[in-house]
Design a protein around this motif. Sequence first.
Motif, mmCIF file in Angstrom:
data_model
loop_
_atom_site.group_PDB
_atom_site.id
_atom_site.type_symbol
_atom_site.label_atom_id
_atom_site.label_comp_id
_atom_site.label_asym_id
_atom_site.label_seq_id
_atom_site.Cartn_x
_atom_site.Cartn_y
_atom_site.Cartn_z
ATOM 1 N N SER A 166 7.892 9.614 18.676
ATOM 2 C CA SER A 166 6.983 10.431 17.847
ATOM 3 C C SER A 166 7.063 11.917 18.199
ATOM 4 C CB SER A 166 5.535 9.931 17.997
ATOM 5 O OG SER A 166 5.425 8.578 17.615
ATOM 6 N N ILE A 167 8.290 12.397 18.385
ATOM 7 C CA ILE A 167 8.513 13.805 18.703
ATOM 8 C C ILE A 167 8.463 14.611 17.412
ATOM 9 C CG2 ILE A 167 10.183 15.472 19.617
ATOM 10 C CD1 ILE A 167 11.181 13.177 21.442
ATOM 11 N N ALA A 168 7.661 15.660 17.402
ATOM 12 C CA ALA A 168 7.535 16.499 16.212
ATOM 13 C C ALA A 168 8.833 17.265 15.974
ATOM 14 C CB ALA A 168 6.381 17.477 16.381
ATOM 15 N N VAL A 169 9.338 17.199 14.751
ATOM 16 C CA VAL A 169 10.571 17.894 14.404
ATOM 17 C C VAL A 169 10.574 18.170 12.907
ATOM 18 C CG1 VAL A 169 11.870 15.747 14.042
ATOM 19 C CG2 VAL A 169 13.099 17.847 14.634
ATOM 20 N N ASP A 170 11.120 19.311 12.530
ATOM 21 C CA ASP A 170 11.239 19.689 11.122
ATOM 22 C C ASP A 170 12.708 19.922 10.795
ATOM 23 O OD1 ASP A 170 8.443 19.728 10.757
ATOM 24 O OD2 ASP A 170 8.332 21.772 11.543
ATOM 25 N N ASP A 171 13.152 19.389 9.653
ATOM 26 C CA ASP A 171 14.519 19.618 9.203
ATOM 27 C C ASP A 171 14.647 21.012 8.599
ATOM 28 O OD1 ASP A 171 16.149 17.025 9.455
ATOM 29 O OD2 ASP A 171 14.246 16.323 8.606
ATOM 30 N N LEU A 172 15.753 21.675 8.904
ATOM 31 C CA LEU A 172 16.037 22.995 8.367
ATOM 32 C C LEU A 172 17.340 22.932 7.573
ATOM 33 C CD1 LEU A 172 15.353 25.177 11.555
ATOM 34 C CD2 LEU A 172 13.739 24.616 9.723
ATOM 35 N N ASP A 173 17.306 23.370 6.322
ATOM 36 C CA ASP A 173 18.544 23.448 5.564
ATOM 37 C C ASP A 173 19.203 24.810 5.821
ATOM 38 O OD1 ASP A 173 17.059 25.255 4.077
ATOM 39 O OD2 ASP A 173 16.852 23.925 2.337
ATOM 40 N N ARG A 174 20.315 25.048 5.137
ATOM 41 C CA ARG A 174 21.053 26.285 5.347
ATOM 42 C C ARG A 174 20.190 27.517 5.060
ATOM 43 N NH1 ARG A 174 24.518 29.622 7.752
ATOM 44 N NH2 ARG A 174 25.112 31.288 6.348
ATOM 45 N N LYS A 175 19.435 27.483 3.966
ATOM 46 C CA LYS A 175 18.589 28.620 3.628
ATOM 47 C C LYS A 175 17.533 28.869 4.699
ATOM 48 C CE LYS A 175 15.552 30.508 0.058
ATOM 49 N NZ LYS A 175 14.531 30.896 1.052
ATOM 50 N N ALA A 176 16.941 27.807 5.220
ATOM 51 C CA ALA A 176 15.918 27.965 6.262
ATOM 52 C C ALA A 176 16.517 28.591 7.512
ATOM 53 C CB ALA A 176 15.287 26.615 6.574
ATOM 54 N N LEU A 177 17.742 28.204 7.865
ATOM 55 C CA LEU A 177 18.403 28.805 9.020
ATOM 56 C C LEU A 177 18.637 30.291 8.804
ATOM 57 C CD1 LEU A 177 21.092 26.172 10.114
ATOM 58 C CD2 LEU A 177 19.001 26.804 11.334
#
Length: 417
Positions: A166-177
Amino acid sequence: MTTGPEADIVIIGAGIIGLSAGLLLQRAGRSVTVIDALPPGTATSAGNAGLLSAGTNMPVALPGFWRNVPGWLTNPKGPLALRYSYLPTAAPWLTRWILASRTSTVYAASDALRALHRDTMDGYRDMLGPELFADLIRTEGSVNVFYNATPGRNEPFIRHLIERHSIAVDDLDRKALVDLFPGIGPIAQRGLYFPHNGWTVNPGRLTQAVGRLFVEAGGTIAHERIFSVRPAEGGFELFGNLGDRRARAVILAAGAWTGRLLSPLGVKLPLETERGYHLMLEDATIAPKLPLLLRDGGMAITPMEGGLRLAGTVEIAGLDAPPDEKRARQLLDRARLVFPGLEATRWRKWLGFRPSLPDSVAAIGPAPGVPGLFVAAGHGHTGMVGASTTARLIRDLVIGTPPAIDPKPYSLSRFNR
């Protein structure tokens, strides 16, 4: 007959592990002397990537990782290098390392790493106090960067381990990077943001701060080199370059040198040295807001108060081989793959020695068959993140208080099964 000074507890090793353990034991009412040939914060604890990754729960050896090893070894700029003259010495450890990629071992290691790392921030807050914590540690998170647009072979399993704890993590796409890191190159396709991770702006200064708190609490730091530890009546005799010492209890937190002190005592610990390099760029033309761990590049990029630190790679060559300086210089080439506009004219090279065990889980606890001797070593890539919790665990084991986490996964006896 021994004529040297006698101590209640001697800790060998003035890195972040040894000093943190010394501080908590001193605060618990014990009298502690920390011994090291070098001043606090000037060896391996000073040169690491500085990541305080509470979400780190993955051992290095994952299922199927061995398929990548031949490619790594044949690539002169790869994340893993082996001095072939050292192969006969390293072979038993490398075999254990590959065997540690079995799924059952990985699950056990992942559980142990999560238990040791999840409370790292609270542990540092307790040790440092609010003012020093705010000065030395940042809590805004960190980002793992991937070069491939779609998940690689190991990523579903990595995601499974993240979700399992249950580790908090958010996916980042190319635009977010691109929004998060202006100037990031097209090789960076996606990322994972860990909001509960952090970093220290200066690992050496953090270690020195813990050392000062230890002395202020009544502890003693002695600059000596200890050659041997042996049981003696009422405790231990320590033989060093300045003579003999006695101690009622001893904690070995000597990092990659711990095995040399254990071996004469008949205590077997499959400890190997993963040599790591860094470049400290003093005038880098980029200043990322957060640390980046390049999952496909085998390195970290960390903003620090002295500049931008590029740290990583693994070299298996033992403690005594001369440095391979090109591995440090190559870090700049790797970083430029991600930040094509990165320039610097002033930098410092560094080599350090990670004390690593095959399953990536530290050895924390009593040494089998040697009453009064304890070990806190083998943290590999996660000594800075694991230090505050390791200190609490070793304190509880030494003074006989029920520990907050189960000590069994870190037991030295697990290697004798």
